[in-house]
Design a protein around this motif. Structure first.
Motif, PDB file in Angstrom:
ATOM      1  N   ALA A  65      41.377  55.047  38.224  1.00  8.83           N
ATOM      2  CA  ALA A  65      41.922  53.749  38.145  1.00  8.83           C
ATOM      3  C   ALA A  65      40.495  52.651  38.045  1.00  8.83           C
ATOM      4  O   ALA A  65      39.085  52.802  38.539  1.00  8.83           O
ATOM      5  CB  ALA A  65      42.613  53.752  39.358  1.00  8.83           C
ATOM      6  N   ARG A  66      40.655  51.601  37.291  1.00  9.89           N
ATOM      7  CA  ARG A  66      39.798  50.817  36.953  1.00  9.89           C
ATOM      8  C   ARG A  66      39.102  50.231  38.146  1.00  9.89           C
ATOM      9  O   ARG A  66      40.464  49.213  38.882  1.00  9.89           O
ATOM     10  CB  ARG A  66      40.266  50.255  35.702  1.00  9.89           C
ATOM     11  CG  ARG A  66      40.294  50.900  34.634  1.00  9.89           C
ATOM     12  CD  ARG A  66      40.451  49.913  33.384  1.00  9.89           C
ATOM     13  NE  ARG A  66      39.577  49.330  32.596  1.00  9.89           N
ATOM     14  CZ  ARG A  66      40.160  48.176  31.850  1.00  9.89           C
ATOM     15  NH1 ARG A  66      41.934  48.116  31.710  1.00  9.89           N
ATOM     16  NH2 ARG A  66      39.363  47.401  31.322  1.00  9.89           N
ATOM     17  N   THR A  67      38.169  49.560  38.690  1.00 10.57           N
ATOM     18  CA  THR A  67      37.443  49.017  39.429  1.00 10.57           C
ATOM     19  C   THR A  67      36.416  48.170  38.742  1.00 10.57           C
ATOM     20  O   THR A  67      36.644  48.742  37.768  1.00 10.57           O
ATOM     21  CB  THR A  67      36.781  50.212  40.345  1.00 10.57           C
ATOM     22  OG1 THR A  67      35.503  51.128  39.879  1.00 10.57           O
ATOM     23  CG2 THR A  67      37.511  51.670  41.299  1.00 10.57           C
ATOM     24  N   SER A  68      36.332  47.407  39.899  1.00 11.07           N
ATOM     25  CA  SER A  68      35.163  46.256  39.472  1.00 11.07           C
ATOM     26  C   SER A  68      34.487  44.694  40.663  1.00 11.07           C
ATOM     27  O   SER A  68      35.129  45.384  41.520  1.00 11.07           O
ATOM     28  CB  SER A  68      35.670  45.089  38.798  1.00 11.07           C
ATOM     29  OG  SER A  68      35.138  44.260  37.990  1.00 11.07           O
ATOM     30  N   VAL A  69      33.328  45.022  40.017  1.00  7.81           N
ATOM     31  CA  VAL A  69      32.962  43.932  40.931  1.00  7.81           C
ATOM     32  C   VAL A  69      33.898  42.306  41.248  1.00  7.81           C
ATOM     33  O   VAL A  69      33.419  41.850  41.992  1.00  7.81           O
ATOM     34  CB  VAL A  69      31.114  43.737  41.075  1.00  7.81           C
ATOM     35  CG1 VAL A  69      30.285  44.892  41.361  1.00  7.81           C
ATOM     36  CG2 VAL A  69      31.811  43.394  40.191  1.00  7.81           C
ATOM     37  N   THR A  70      34.087  41.947  39.616  1.00 10.63           N
ATOM     38  CA  THR A  70      34.608  41.020  39.946  1.00 10.63           C
ATOM     39  C   THR A  70      35.886  41.919  40.295  1.00 10.63           C
ATOM     40  O   THR A  70      37.116  42.120  40.272  1.00 10.63           O
ATOM     41  CB  THR A  70      35.442  40.843  37.960  1.00 10.63           C
ATOM     42  OG1 THR A  70      34.180  40.334  37.808  1.00 10.63           O
ATOM     43  CG2 THR A  70      35.518  38.783  38.434  1.00 10.63           C
ATOM     44  N   PRO A  71      36.734  40.051  41.017  1.00  8.67           N
ATOM     45  CA  PRO A  71      37.818  40.584  42.109  1.00  8.67           C
ATOM     46  C   PRO A  71      39.020  40.393  40.379  1.00  8.67           C
ATOM     47  O   PRO A  71      38.922  39.782  40.119  1.00  8.67           O
ATOM     48  CB  PRO A  71      37.754  39.275  43.179  1.00  8.67           C
ATOM     49  CG  PRO A  71      36.857  38.936  43.608  1.00  8.67           C
ATOM     50  CD  PRO A  71      35.842  39.414  41.785  1.00  8.67           C
ATOM     51  N   GLY A  72      39.749  41.131  40.616  1.00  4.72           N
ATOM     52  CA  GLY A  72      41.160  40.877  40.020  1.00  4.72           C
ATOM     53  C   GLY A  72      41.364  41.776  38.580  1.00  4.72           C
ATOM     54  O   GLY A  72      41.975  41.307  38.179  1.00  4.72           O
ATOM     55  N   ARG A  73      40.535  42.824  39.121  1.00  5.80           N
ATOM     56  CA  ARG A  73      40.636  43.689  38.083  1.00  5.80           C
ATOM     57  C   ARG A  73      42.140  44.084  37.938  1.00  5.80           C
ATOM     58  O   ARG A  73      42.366  44.105  36.649  1.00  5.80           O
ATOM     59  CB  ARG A  73      39.849  44.812  38.579  1.00  5.80           C
ATOM     60  CG  ARG A  73      40.065  46.848  38.169  1.00  5.80           C
ATOM     61  CD  ARG A  73      38.687  45.861  36.147  1.00  5.80           C
ATOM     62  NE  ARG A  73      39.607  45.853  34.755  1.00  5.80           N
ATOM     63  CZ  ARG A  73      39.307  45.340  34.249  1.00  5.80           C
ATOM     64  NH1 ARG A  73      37.565  45.796  33.649  1.00  5.80           N
ATOM     65  NH2 ARG A  73      39.827  45.473  33.405  1.00  5.80           N
ATOM     66  N   THR A  74      42.707  44.927  38.855  1.00  7.94           N
ATOM     67  CA  THR A  74      43.936  44.847  38.461  1.00  7.94           C
ATOM     68  C   THR A  74      45.009  44.450  38.131  1.00  7.94           C
ATOM     69  O   THR A  74      44.938  43.582  39.172  1.00  7.94           O
ATOM     70  CB  THR A  74      44.141  46.103  39.902  1.00  7.94           C
ATOM     71  OG1 THR A  74      43.606  47.197  39.615  1.00  7.94           O
ATOM     72  CG2 THR A  74      45.932  47.345  39.656  1.00  7.94           C
ATOM     73  N   GLN A  75      45.471  43.999  37.508  1.00  7.82           N
ATOM     74  CA  GLN A  75      46.221  42.977  36.544  1.00  7.82           C
ATOM     75  C   GLN A  75      47.954  43.659  36.680  1.00  7.82           C
ATOM     76  O   GLN A  75      48.134  42.808  36.461  1.00  7.82           O
ATOM     77  CB  GLN A  75      45.909  42.219  35.891  1.00  7.82           C
ATOM     78  CG  GLN A  75      44.535  41.997  35.891  1.00  7.82           C
ATOM     79  CD  GLN A  75      44.214  40.769  34.996  1.00  7.82           C
ATOM     80  OE1 GLN A  75      44.599  40.490  33.747  1.00  7.82           O
ATOM     81  NE2 GLN A  75      43.016  40.239  35.199  1.00  7.82           N
ATOM     82  N   GLU A  76      47.654  44.910  36.975  1.00  5.58           N
ATOM     83  CA  GLU A  76      49.763  45.470  36.622  1.00  5.58           C
ATOM     84  C   GLU A  76      49.541  46.938  37.492  1.00  5.58           C
ATOM     85  O   GLU A  76      49.080  46.921  37.821  1.00  5.58           O
ATOM     86  CB  GLU A  76      49.560  46.223  35.441  1.00  5.58           C
ATOM     87  CG  GLU A  76      48.919  44.939  34.059  1.00  5.58           C
ATOM     88  CD  GLU A  76      48.828  45.414  32.881  1.00  5.58           C
ATOM     89  OE1 GLU A  76      48.452  46.934  32.760  1.00  5.58           O
ATOM     90  OE2 GLU A  76      49.226  45.211  31.347  1.00  5.58           O
ATOM     91  N   LEU A  77      50.806  47.142  36.996  1.00  5.82           N
ATOM     92  CA  LEU A  77      51.648  48.344  38.549  1.00  5.82           C
ATOM     93  C   LEU A  77      51.237  49.534  37.948  1.00  5.82           C
ATOM     94  O   LEU A  77      51.529  49.391  36.483  1.00  5.82           O
ATOM     95  CB  LEU A  77      52.741  48.147  38.817  1.00  5.82           C
ATOM     96  CG  LEU A  77      53.010  46.507  39.422  1.00  5.82           C
ATOM     97  CD1 LEU A  77      54.607  46.838  39.628  1.00  5.82           C
ATOM     98  CD2 LEU A  77      52.896  46.777  41.249  1.00  5.82           C
ATOM     99  N   ASN A  78      50.139  50.205  37.758  1.00  3.04           N
ATOM    100  CA  ASN A  78      49.437  51.514  37.589  1.00  3.04           C
ATOM    101  C   ASN A  78      50.016  52.405  38.678  1.00  3.04           C
ATOM    102  O   ASN A  78      49.947  52.787  39.325  1.00  3.04           O
ATOM    103  CB  ASN A  78      47.680  51.685  37.443  1.00  3.04           C
ATOM    104  CG  ASN A  78      47.553  49.878  36.870  1.00  3.04           C
ATOM    105  OD1 ASN A  78      47.642  50.195  34.899  1.00  3.04           O
ATOM    106  ND2 ASN A  78      46.588  48.452  37.547  1.00  3.04           N
TER     107      ASN A  78
END
Ligand SMILES: Nc1nc2c(ncn2[C@@H]2O[C@H](COP(=O)(O)OP(=O)(O)OP(=O)(O)O)[C@@H](O)[C@H]2O)c(=O)[nH]1
Ligand SMILES: [Mg+2]
Length: 218
Positions: A65-78
């Motif tokens: 799953a893609r992660t990030s220091v920036t909030p809002g990384r996940t934008q869809e239902l994966n």
């Protein structure tokens, strides 16, 4: 559950999660959802709380799953398929969801994510459980309460999971844990037990893996 049964479940979960796990699809809206063919467990929580990281830790794969220091990384239902053999249905699915409570995204986008997450959680027949992740540094915040109340209303049972336990001192962790346990008691659909995890150190990961497998088998 006896201690022996618990250890057995932990061991079985270790095996299941070291087997086949595949990314299935990313659904930007409800019409792209996969057929509701097997049990699903959803990961919910505020933006940046560590949903995608926890999913990676549970599956033992660094960047499933893609992660990030920036909030809002996940934008869809994966959706991720767990278990099963090639060409057959998986044993169950994990669903990584967009975060809520992220004030910096454009209001329209926030509204859209919120609607997607809510509609999914309320209407998905194969959904067995939700995990509601709470940052150990912050405890339960108003958007978490809103989510919990929504799940109580939908009678979808959920586990509260403290994340990023490595980021706080033991004394702070004790304090936030006690508060979250007290909050859990006030919610009809919340499990009374609160789990403590760190995707960074691996704390609580074997236990949550077992819990997820147990939930998926219900
Ligand atoms: N120290 C520490 N950092 C963590 C932990 N879990 C996640 N992080 C960090 O927190 C940030 C956000 O993690 P994500 O897993 O992308 O969070 P998310 O909840 O999926 O975020 P959105 O998809 O934006 O809603 C990343 O920089 C992670 O490395 C943890 O257990 N410990
Ligand atoms: Mg994410």
């Amino acid at each position: 559950m006896t201690e022996e049964q618990n250890l057995e479940l932990i061991e079985r979960a270790r095996k299941v999660f070291s087997g086949r796990i595949d990314f299935l699809l990313s659904a930007p809206s409800l019409k792209f959802l996969p057929d509701p063919a097997v049990a699903e467990i959803a990961f919910a929580g505020r933006s940046n709380v560590g949903k995608s990281s926890l999913l990676n830790a549970i599956t033992g794969r660094k960047s499933l799953a893609r992660t990030s220091v920036t909030p809002g990384r996940t934008q869809e239902l994966n959706f991720f398929d767990v278990g099963g053999t090639m060409g057959e249905l998986p044993d169950f699915r994990l669903v990584d969801m967009p975060g809520y409570g992220f004030a910096k995204a454009p209001p329209k986008v926030v509204e859209q994510w919120k609607k997607l997450v809510r509609d999914f959680l309320r209407g998905r027949v194969v959904l067995k459980r939700a995990l509601v992740l709470i940052d150990s540094r912050h405890g339960v915040k108003p958007p978490d309460l809103e989510m919990m109340e929504m799940l109580d209303g939908a009678a979808l049972s959920y586990r509260l999971v403290l994340t990023k336990a490595d980021k706080v001192k033991a004394s702070e962790l004790d304090e936030v844990y006690a508060k979250v346990v007290a909050e859990a008691r006030k919610h009809s659909a919340a499990y009374p037990e609160v789990m403590i995890t760190s995707s960074e150190t691996g704390l609580g990961i074997a236990e949550i893996r077992a819990a997820v497998l147990g939930d998926a088998e219900l």
